[in-house]
Design a protein around this motif. Sequence first.
Motif, PDB file in Angstrom:
ATOM      1  N   ASP A 250      14.022   2.986  -6.398  1.00 38.80           N
ATOM      2  CA  ASP A 250      13.151   1.893  -5.956  1.00 38.80           C
ATOM      3  C   ASP A 250      13.308   1.565  -4.473  1.00 38.80           C
ATOM      4  O   ASP A 250      12.526   0.784  -3.931  1.00 38.80           O
ATOM      5  N   SER A 255      10.111  -2.236  -6.538  1.00 36.90           N
ATOM      6  CA  SER A 255      10.433  -2.273  -7.962  1.00 36.90           C
ATOM      7  C   SER A 255       9.210  -2.659  -8.781  1.00 36.90           C
ATOM      8  O   SER A 255       8.489  -3.601  -8.447  1.00 36.90           O
ATOM      9  N   SER A 256       8.978  -1.911  -9.870  1.00 35.40           N
ATOM     10  CA  SER A 256       7.836  -2.176 -10.735  1.00 35.40           C
ATOM     11  C   SER A 256       8.111  -3.373 -11.639  1.00 35.40           C
ATOM     12  O   SER A 256       9.254  -3.781 -11.832  1.00 35.40           O
ATOM     13  N   GLY A 263       7.564  -7.638 -10.425  1.00 38.35           N
ATOM     14  CA  GLY A 263       7.554  -6.569  -9.434  1.00 38.35           C
ATOM     15  C   GLY A 263       7.846  -7.048  -8.036  1.00 38.35           C
ATOM     16  O   GLY A 263       7.790  -8.243  -7.732  1.00 38.35           O
ATOM     17  N   SER A 265       7.447  -5.435  -3.797  1.00 39.13           N
ATOM     18  CA  SER A 265       7.058  -4.349  -2.902  1.00 39.13           C
ATOM     19  C   SER A 265       8.273  -3.841  -2.134  1.00 39.13           C
ATOM     20  O   SER A 265       9.328  -4.480  -2.110  1.00 39.13           O
TER      21      SER A 265
END
Length: 556
Positions: A250, A255-256, A263, A265
Amino acid sequence: MGVSLESFNNILLSLDGMLGSAWWFPYLLLGVGVFFTLYLGFPQLRYFGHAIKILQGKYDKPGDPGDTSHFQALSTALSGTVGTGNIGGVGLAIFLGGPAALFWMWVTAFLGMTTKFVEVTLSHKYRIKAADGYYAGGPMFYMERRLNMKWLAVMFAIATVICSFGTGSLPQVNNIAQAMHDTFGINKALTGGVLAILLGLVIIGGISRIAKVTSTIVPVMAVIYVIGALAVILYNYENIIPSFVAVFSDAFNGSSAVGGFLGASFAYAFNRGVNRGLFSNEAGQGSAPIAHAAARADEPVSEGMVSLLEPFIDTIIICTLTGLVILSSGAWTEKHMNRFERADLVALAGDYTDENPEHVAQLFNFLSGGESKIERFTGTIVVADGRALNEDEYTLINARSVAEDVVYRVAGDDFSGTLKVVDGRFLNEDINIWGNSLVHSVALTNIAFQRGFFGDYGSLIVTLGILMFAFSTAIAWSYYGDRSMIYLFGPKSVMPYRLVYVVAFFWAAIEDTTVIWNLSAVAIVIMTLPNLFGITILAREMKDTVKEYWSDPSHK
């Protein structure tokens, strides 16, 4: 009070947006670290072993000028950095940026080892013996005595005094009081009052008493904390490798969304990781040089080498353990019952859920400040027996997550009536809102520590860690502040400063956590910028000073 506190928090967020959370600050901080790492030939790797030998006293000479040993100076400086940043700060970084934030904390620490080596060496070189008979040093002294920039020195000293509250006093006792309340149910004001008295008794004794206290607290608590962290990590051993994979995978993508986490960015994770890394190890901030200036050493470089161990111990070891506890336990993606802080809470118009991918994308854009059609809710919420009757008209977002099972209470009883909301904010100051949402800072770390071999008793380690680490941080920062007061106003200003420091320490025990973290974020950057400017100008002198040190055969 609630409205004024919220307004103050909004001002802090605006300042943080222009400073620590601005796009340029992480690049500036890391850029200085990269420059000195390359310019000095990776001193954090080449001098690591030599630094340990210095710490052990192998190069000590009888009669070296100073007030404390290398170990006591290191312990005092570490006590100033090992605190809420290692426990609550890591929890906040992962809450905001996901696993990737931990990666950028590592990068900040690795480069910070060089930055700290530079700032401590230069500050130690230009230290003085103050009017009170003790040694005084720090960036303000090289700024005035070497750069002839009195104005810059004054700016730094003023920022240090402010930061002694924003970093040293306020967030430390706030986290202690919160931990003691959550674990033992102890009233926050009582915790603040008792610790304020103890703080006053310690700092009145000056650097000698401070060094003795911190050199005892830090090693003992570090051992206890490491044991507690490993008890969780090893209990969840199957998640260790996936946690590391998430940190690295990530790092450059963000991170999703997972669980209640919506989440983050790349830019957000990068910024929060660097920002929290600085809050944790303070490399480049200019605080550690003040503690190291008291060390008995006639060679500035030797004390600089001792200081490069700090980010390694503070961030690469202790923060990593905290991060792995949080990630391996899974607590960071789960919603937990908690009382919502107003600064974390906003009501949105419409009914949203984190189980709908389209809703998640819209909420992520809203929370990230991107383009979003989501509007803040303005209207009336009708409540009966603590539950909203028109909850399909709005969505509560608390701690960057969709709140669930929300209950409205007043003085501990379920509320019935109407609540007015304007632009997403509740106007009813006496209402307490409870529900399930993500949590952050110490609360998150506390929950994660209960997912190990010690079970619920794991929270005692967090509470004890917060108590001892944070209290020692407050002690160290009082010393940074009083050295700066001496520089600005002379010895007579120290006692009034200490009095205000202790009073503020008590006051912060009962104030909003989020506001205090935001105050700290602003104060840190105000202190850091003059120091980064100063050490960069003296890069050539730093290189020559290191070269001169190694020219002495006794140092090899």
